[in-house]
Design a protein around this motif. Structure first.
Motif, PDB file in Angstrom:
ATOM      1  N   THR A 142      -1.512   6.355  -5.419  1.00  0.00           N
ATOM      2  CA  THR A 142      -0.075   5.756  -6.070  1.00  0.00           C
ATOM      3  C   THR A 142       0.996   6.853  -5.730  1.00  0.00           C
ATOM      4  OG1 THR A 142      -0.657   6.828  -8.133  1.00  0.00           O
ATOM      5  CG2 THR A 142      -1.037   4.612  -7.760  1.00  0.00           C
ATOM      6  N   GLU A 143       0.654   8.124  -5.661  1.00  0.00           N
ATOM      7  CA  GLU A 143       1.841   9.260  -5.328  1.00  0.00           C
ATOM      8  C   GLU A 143       1.773   9.192  -3.744  1.00  0.00           C
ATOM      9  OE1 GLU A 143       2.331  13.672  -7.012  1.00  0.00           O
ATOM     10  OE2 GLU A 143       0.152  12.934  -6.568  1.00  0.00           O
ATOM     11  N   THR A 144       0.985   8.820  -2.780  1.00  0.00           N
ATOM     12  CA  THR A 144       1.491   8.596  -1.425  1.00  0.00           C
ATOM     13  C   THR A 144       2.380   7.439  -1.384  1.00  0.00           C
ATOM     14  OG1 THR A 144      -0.921   9.095  -0.927  1.00  0.00           O
ATOM     15  CG2 THR A 144       0.356   8.229   0.786  1.00  0.00           C
ATOM     16  N   VAL A 145       1.957   6.367  -2.086  1.00  0.00           N
ATOM     17  CA  VAL A 145       2.922   5.092  -1.844  1.00  0.00           C
ATOM     18  C   VAL A 145       4.266   5.548  -2.371  1.00  0.00           C
ATOM     19  CG1 VAL A 145       3.223   2.851  -2.818  1.00  0.00           C
ATOM     20  CG2 VAL A 145       1.007   3.658  -2.147  1.00  0.00           C
ATOM     21  N   GLU A 146       4.541   6.210  -3.609  1.00  0.00           N
ATOM     22  CA  GLU A 146       5.768   6.566  -3.960  1.00  0.00           C
ATOM     23  C   GLU A 146       6.524   7.484  -2.734  1.00  0.00           C
ATOM     24  OE1 GLU A 146       4.735   8.754  -7.518  1.00  0.00           O
ATOM     25  OE2 GLU A 146       4.008   6.904  -8.710  1.00  0.00           O
ATOM     26  N   GLN A 147       5.731   8.298  -2.372  1.00  0.00           N
ATOM     27  CA  GLN A 147       6.721   9.196  -1.414  1.00  0.00           C
ATOM     28  C   GLN A 147       7.058   8.244   0.014  1.00  0.00           C
ATOM     29  OE1 GLN A 147       4.843  13.000  -0.455  1.00  0.00           O
ATOM     30  NE2 GLN A 147       4.025  13.670  -2.737  1.00  0.00           N
ATOM     31  N   VAL A 148       6.235   7.484   0.314  1.00  0.00           N
ATOM     32  CA  VAL A 148       6.330   6.567   1.452  1.00  0.00           C
ATOM     33  C   VAL A 148       7.621   5.703   0.922  1.00  0.00           C
ATOM     34  CG1 VAL A 148       5.736   4.836   3.052  1.00  0.00           C
ATOM     35  CG2 VAL A 148       4.277   6.630   2.420  1.00  0.00           C
ATOM     36  N   VAL A 149       7.624   4.986  -0.280  1.00  0.00           N
ATOM     37  CA  VAL A 149       9.037   4.438  -0.745  1.00  0.00           C
ATOM     38  C   VAL A 149      10.014   5.104  -0.600  1.00  0.00           C
ATOM     39  CG1 VAL A 149       9.663   2.980  -2.570  1.00  0.00           C
ATOM     40  CG2 VAL A 149       7.293   2.769  -1.866  1.00  0.00           C
ATOM     41  N   ALA A 150       9.953   6.191  -1.060  1.00  0.00           N
ATOM     42  CA  ALA A 150      11.089   7.342  -1.168  1.00  0.00           C
ATOM     43  C   ALA A 150      11.589   7.665   0.046  1.00  0.00           C
ATOM     44  CB  ALA A 150      11.019   8.198  -2.191  1.00  0.00           C
ATOM     45  N   GLY A 151      10.905   7.292   1.398  1.00  0.00           N
ATOM     46  CA  GLY A 151      11.358   8.050   2.451  1.00  0.00           C
ATOM     47  C   GLY A 151      10.765   9.440   2.596  1.00  0.00           C
ATOM     48  N   GLU A 152      10.036   9.813   1.745  1.00  0.00           N
ATOM     49  CA  GLU A 152       9.936  11.495   1.929  1.00  0.00           C
ATOM     50  C   GLU A 152       8.711  11.681   2.460  1.00  0.00           C
ATOM     51  OE1 GLU A 152      11.525  11.699  -2.573  1.00  0.00           O
ATOM     52  OE2 GLU A 152       9.502  12.016  -2.298  1.00  0.00           O
ATOM     53  N   HIS A 190       3.847  14.369   8.495  1.00  0.00           N
ATOM     54  CA  HIS A 190       3.511  12.876   9.110  1.00  0.00           C
ATOM     55  C   HIS A 190       2.070  12.524   9.056  1.00  0.00           C
ATOM     56  CE1 HIS A 190       2.550  10.062  12.107  1.00  0.00           C
ATOM     57  NE2 HIS A 190       3.544   9.513  11.802  1.00  0.00           N
ATOM     58  N   ILE A 191       1.789  11.736   8.634  1.00  0.00           N
ATOM     59  CA  ILE A 191       0.258  11.099   8.421  1.00  0.00           C
ATOM     60  C   ILE A 191       0.119   9.933   9.353  1.00  0.00           C
ATOM     61  CG2 ILE A 191       0.617  10.039   6.532  1.00  0.00           C
ATOM     62  CD1 ILE A 191      -1.979  10.838   5.443  1.00  0.00           C
ATOM     63  N   THR A 192      -0.911   9.896  10.091  1.00  0.00           N
ATOM     64  CA  THR A 192      -1.432   9.030  10.719  1.00  0.00           C
ATOM     65  C   THR A 192      -2.727   8.277   9.999  1.00  0.00           C
ATOM     66  OG1 THR A 192      -0.845   9.866  12.804  1.00  0.00           O
ATOM     67  CG2 THR A 192      -2.356   7.975  12.994  1.00  0.00           C
ATOM     68  N   CYS A 193      -2.748   7.100   9.487  1.00  0.00           N
ATOM     69  CA  CYS A 193      -3.883   6.645   8.914  1.00  0.00           C
ATOM     70  C   CYS A 193      -3.851   5.220   8.891  1.00  0.00           C
ATOM     71  CB  CYS A 193      -3.764   6.984   7.305  1.00  0.00           C
ATOM     72  SG  CYS A 193      -2.546   6.505   6.587  1.00  0.00           S
ATOM     73  N   SER A 194      -4.922   4.601   8.216  1.00  0.00           N
ATOM     74  CA  SER A 194      -5.072   2.904   8.210  1.00  0.00           C
ATOM     75  C   SER A 194      -4.561   2.414   6.836  1.00  0.00           C
ATOM     76  CB  SER A 194      -6.455   2.507   8.304  1.00  0.00           C
ATOM     77  OG  SER A 194      -7.098   2.475   7.301  1.00  0.00           O
ATOM     78  N   VAL A 250      -7.424   9.698  -3.645  1.00  0.00           N
ATOM     79  CA  VAL A 250      -6.591   9.224  -4.724  1.00  0.00           C
ATOM     80  C   VAL A 250      -5.896  10.476  -5.179  1.00  0.00           C
ATOM     81  CG1 VAL A 250      -8.577   7.633  -5.222  1.00  0.00           C
ATOM     82  CG2 VAL A 250      -8.611   9.875  -6.149  1.00  0.00           C
ATOM     83  N   LYS A 251      -4.981   9.914  -6.242  1.00  0.00           N
ATOM     84  CA  LYS A 251      -4.034  11.007  -6.777  1.00  0.00           C
ATOM     85  C   LYS A 251      -4.778  12.282  -7.228  1.00  0.00           C
ATOM     86  CE  LYS A 251      -0.130  11.222  -9.906  1.00  0.00           C
ATOM     87  NZ  LYS A 251       0.847  10.537 -10.823  1.00  0.00           N
ATOM     88  N   GLY A 252      -4.118  13.211  -7.063  1.00  0.00           N
ATOM     89  CA  GLY A 252      -4.724  14.478  -7.533  1.00  0.00           C
ATOM     90  C   GLY A 252      -6.255  14.982  -7.058  1.00  0.00           C
ATOM     91  N   ARG A 253      -6.633  14.274  -6.073  1.00  0.00           N
ATOM     92  CA  ARG A 253      -8.086  14.855  -5.681  1.00  0.00           C
ATOM     93  C   ARG A 253      -7.836  14.721  -4.113  1.00  0.00           C
ATOM     94  NH1 ARG A 253     -13.115  14.284  -7.963  1.00  0.00           N
ATOM     95  NH2 ARG A 253     -13.612  15.499  -6.213  1.00  0.00           N
ATOM     96  N   GLY A 254      -8.811  15.475  -3.343  1.00  0.00           N
ATOM     97  CA  GLY A 254      -8.978  15.483  -1.752  1.00  0.00           C
ATOM     98  C   GLY A 254      -7.364  15.520  -0.993  1.00  0.00           C
ATOM     99  N   ILE A 255      -7.459  14.624  -0.155  1.00  0.00           N
ATOM    100  CA  ILE A 255      -6.078  14.610   0.478  1.00  0.00           C
ATOM    101  C   ILE A 255      -4.812  14.543  -0.236  1.00  0.00           C
ATOM    102  CG2 ILE A 255      -4.644  13.673   2.504  1.00  0.00           C
ATOM    103  CD1 ILE A 255      -7.230  12.696   3.699  1.00  0.00           C
ATOM    104  N   GLY A 256      -5.006  13.897  -1.542  1.00  0.00           N
ATOM    105  CA  GLY A 256      -4.025  13.788  -2.448  1.00  0.00           C
ATOM    106  C   GLY A 256      -3.455  15.153  -2.952  1.00  0.00           C
ATOM    107  N   LEU A 257      -4.137  16.207  -2.881  1.00  0.00           N
ATOM    108  CA  LEU A 257      -3.631  17.552  -3.136  1.00  0.00           C
ATOM    109  C   LEU A 257      -2.432  17.884  -2.213  1.00  0.00           C
ATOM    110  CD1 LEU A 257      -7.153  19.541  -3.843  1.00  0.00           C
ATOM    111  CD2 LEU A 257      -5.392  18.393  -5.596  1.00  0.00           C
TER     112      LEU A 257
END
Lengths: 221, 220
Positions: free
Chosen positions: A83-93, A73-77, A57-64
């Motif tokens: 939310t921060e991951t979603v934002e970065q993926v949406v932005a193409g970052e 690059h991330i391989t995941c399900s 989640v944002k600010g914890r664990g892999i979120g850091l």
């Protein structure tokens, strides 16, 4: 006398470098090796390829790692829990490859078990199947999925002994047990570290022989 | 129960597919509602993809539960006596291996060939399929719980899905607030309708071709 593999987080980070492929278990924020992830942040490790189920989640664990943009690059399900991951993926970052969760398990297992791939019905007829060989076995179609392997695996155990025999707790086991088999270097952080001989051999989930280093996890995770 | 409607009716009817002792996997959201409507004498074991059998719902306010027991949404959950935990590889092994009796999921779209789309809308960012593709491919019976039409009133039960699929030809039943549809080799059979609706209303709100038997049952 079994040799102790217990080291500091800083010493463990000598094995974690920019550009590596890093296996990081956890489901949402349970069973995530957060002490070791904080070690990566402290060492300023960048540009890594992460294989995980999701990004905590944002600010914890892999979120850091996501927050600091340390992942190439991330391989995941699934990324929906952060939310921060979603934002970065949406932005193409942030570059992401989605793998069905059961297929992710089997691909990493194959990577750790010396198998050249797995045949699964999961994903047939979906976008996941694009470009992958379909193999018919006794009249039934399967997708060929290739193994995944890491340079380093970061593992979160409930208990480990000093030579790395590890036990996981409840659903915090999740991907830890498989991921510990599929990397060149395996670092286990444990909530409790015990003497060799204290764990029941029948209840050990990851053999210490597969583990290279043991680190004390921070309290309260 | 005669006045039960909407999502409650969907959950009530879906729960009537469960047999005593079944291992069931309930997707996040509406599918978990089935547990509120279990028939008398039916006890099911709730599977969670992240590695447990025997989840028993959220703790009450102030009730201690183990923070390492979470459901597929990552929320802390109780584990019933007799429940057990295991790793993700074991979990998906039995999911794919046909050991889960019933998998219940939601849908963006579902079609008359048993195709399901519930993970991705092109042009928006997908959160990922998580375990859905394995659950639909592997469970012995796949039941889709869905509102019959989307928020704009457009049918969700189609001749052919337009969105990227989660799985092809795997759906067995569709339960909506209007009807129960059974996917057979011949096509989608309208087996039951909700009290207060008509076969004509169901047909008018469905894009898929429906097979209408001589006798159509009621959902309650």
């Amino acid at each position: 006398m079994a040799k102790s593999k217990v080291v500091s987080v800083d010493a463990a980070m000598e094995k974690v470098h920019d550009g590596q492929t890093v296996l990081i278990p956890g489901f949402v924020n349970v069973g995530v090796p957060e002490t070791l992830i904080k070690g990566m942040v402290a060492k300023d490790v960048k540009n890594v390829n992460v294989i995980s189920n999701n990004t905590s989640v944002k600010g914890r664990g892999i979120g850091l790692l996501v927050h600091d943009r340390r992942i190439k690059h991330i391989t995941c399900s699934h990324i929906g829990s952060n939310t921060e991951t979603v934002e970065q993926v949406v932005a193409g970052e942030l570059d992401v490859t989605f793998v069905p969760q059961g297929t992710l398990c089997e691909r990493v297992r194959a990577g750790g078990a010396g198998i050249g791939g797995i045949l699964t019905p999961t994903g047939l007829g979906t976008p996941i199947a694009e470009g992958k060989p379909v193999i018919n076995v006794d009249g039934k179609d399967f997708l060929l999925e290739k193994p995944l392997h890491g340079d380093v695996a970061l593992i979160h155990a409930w208990k480990a002994d000093k030579m790395g025999n590890a036990v996981y707790h409840r659903t915090a086991r999740n991907f830890n047990q498989i991921f510990a088999t599929a990397a060149d270097w395996v670092i286990v952080e444990a909530e409790t570290i015990v003497e060799v001989g204290e764990l029941d051999p029948d209840l050990i989930m990851t053999p210490g022989a597969l583990v290279d280093m043991v680190v004390q996890a921070e309290k309260g995770e | 129960m005669a006045n039960i409607t909407g999502r409650d009716l969907i959950a009530y009817r879906t729960a009537r597919f469960f047999e005593d002792g079944d291992l069931v996997n309930l997707g996040i959201g509406m599918p978990t509602k089935c547990l509120e409507f279990l028939p008398e004498g039916i006890d099911v074991w709730v599977d969670t993809e992240n590695g447990a059998i025997g989840l028993a719902g959220s703790p009450a306010d102030g009730e201690w539960t183990d923070p390492d027991v979470v459901d597929a949404a990552g929320a802390v959950s109780k584990l019933r006596t007799g429940g057990c935990c295991f790793d993700s590889f074991t979990s998906f092994g039995y999911i794919r291996g046909g050991h889960v009796a019933v998998s219940v999921l939601g849908a963006y779209e579902v079609d008359q060939e048993g195709n399901l789309a519930n993970w991705m809308v092109p042009g928006t960012t997908a959160a990922g399929m998580g375990g859905a593709m394995d659950l639909v491919a592997g469970a012995r019976k796949v039941i889709i719980m869905t509102e019959h039409c989307d928020k704009k009133g457009a049918p969700k039960i189609l001749k052919k899905c337009t969105l990227p699929l989660t799985a092809a030809n795997e759906v067995d039943y569709i339960v909506s607030e209007l009807c129960v549809l059974h996917r057979t080799d011949a096509g989608l059979v309208l087996e039951e309708i909700a009290p207060g609706t008509t076969v004509e209303e169901v047909v008018s709100k469905t894009d898929a071709d429906l097979i209408i038997p001589a006798t159509v049952g009621t959902m309650i």
